[in-house]
Scaffold this active site. Structure first.
Site, PDB file in Angstrom:
ATOM      1  N   LYS A 147       0.808  -1.220   0.000  1.00  0.00           N
ATOM      2  CA  LYS A 147       0.000   0.000   0.000  1.00  0.00           C
ATOM      3  C   LYS A 147       0.844   1.274   0.000  1.00  0.00           C
ATOM      4  CE  LYS A 147      -4.386  -1.583   1.950  1.00  0.00           C
ATOM      5  NZ  LYS A 147      -5.393  -1.376   3.003  1.00  0.00           N
TER       6      LYS A 147
ATOM      7  N   ASP B 162     -10.430   2.598   1.663  1.00  0.00           N
ATOM      8  CA  ASP B 162     -10.608   1.858   2.916  1.00  0.00           C
ATOM      9  C   ASP B 162     -11.414   2.657   3.935  1.00  0.00           C
ATOM     10  OD1 ASP B 162      -9.303  -0.494   2.199  1.00  0.00           O
ATOM     11  OD2 ASP B 162      -7.343   0.236   2.843  1.00  0.00           O
TER      12      ASP B 162
END
Length: 275
Positions: free
Chosen positions: A74, A110
């Site tokens: 990420k 997210d």
């Protein structure tokens, strides 16, 4: 109606290591089939950072429409982008890369997924002006903390290694504190577990109005959530967050809204669970 695969196919996927356990292909391919889109969504598992760079190069070359990104890539995804959304910039990581005309755009869905899960399974919860305890300070917590802060909550990070919690609080700034496990839960409206294991907290000790969320979804009803339900607390599961972040990811990668198909029954069946 089924998805069509032609020379104009849009290819998306999930990138991580390990990634074979991911449910993202189940969600996205169900939506692609329901919409009859010329597209497919796979799973990619680069061995290392160099492998991830190669995958990004494929995207720049027009061979990929976009990808979702999970651990451990990420932060690398965030760093490789040419442009970044405000949300990705706020969290310092990205879970979505979109490739267009040789350029890479990074986003983070997210946090949006977490907020959607809360609105669905704990609709009475108001984050503005509330205190939220975040258990963990790793990659899973980063985007969630940023989203909760932006929603007006004060976030207390509780982590076994205090230095890591302090580093996260410093990076994100704003209404973020570092809490002590012995006192952090006083007055908390929401407790979020961003650890991969069951936290060492007894839900019976929490205020009866506290909402408990677990970002893990294997199993969907984790031991932590089971204990919280037994204590009479409202619970929010990680599967709802996974579905919540998938919608904006699908829109970004494939350029259309997801169809009106709730993937939760499919995911529960895939996991062999009923709730």
């Amino acid at each position: 109606m089924t998805a069509r695969l032609t020379g104009a196919v849009r290819l998306g996927g999930i990138v991580g290591n390990p990634v074979a356990h991911s449910l993202s292909p189940v969600i996205h391919n169900a939506w692609l089939e329901a919409a009859g889109l010329d597209g497919t969504y796979g799973a990619f598992s680069p061995r290392d950072a160099a492998g991830f760079e190669t995958l990004v190069a494929f995207g720049r070359a027009g061979l990929l429409s976009g990808v979702n990104v999970t651990a451990p890539f990420k932060e690398q995804a965030f760093a490789c982008a040419d442009t970044r959304s405000r949300t990705a910039t706020a969290s310092g990581s990205a879970n979505t890369l979109v490739f267009r005309d040789g350029q890479v755009f990074a986003d983070s869905t997210d946090g949006e997924g977490l907020l959607r899960a809360l609105s669905q399974q704990a609709p009475a919860l108001s984050l503005k002006g509330s205190t939220v305890v975040m258990l963990g300070a790793g990659g899973a917590a980063r985007a969630a903390v940023a989203a909760l802060r932006d929603a007006g909550a004060t976030v207390r990070i509780v982590n076994r290694t205090r230095d890591r919690a302090e580093a996260l609080a410093t990076d994100l700034g704003g209404l973020i504190e570092v809490g002590d496990a012995a006192t952090a839960f006083a007055g908390a409206a929401l407790v979020v577990n961003a650890l991969s294991v069951r936290p060492a907290i007894d839900p019976e000790s929490l205020d009866p109005a506290t909402v408990v969320m677990d970002m893990t979804y294997r199993p969907v009803r984790t031991p932590f959530l089971t204990a919280a339900r037994s204590a009479g607390l409202t619970t929010v599961d990680g599967l709802a967050m996974l579905i919540g972040q998938a919608g904006p990811s699908y829109r970004a990668i494939f350029g259309v809204e997801p169809p009106d198909l709730d993937p939760r029954p499919l995911l529960l069946a895939h996991l062999g669970e009923t709730a």
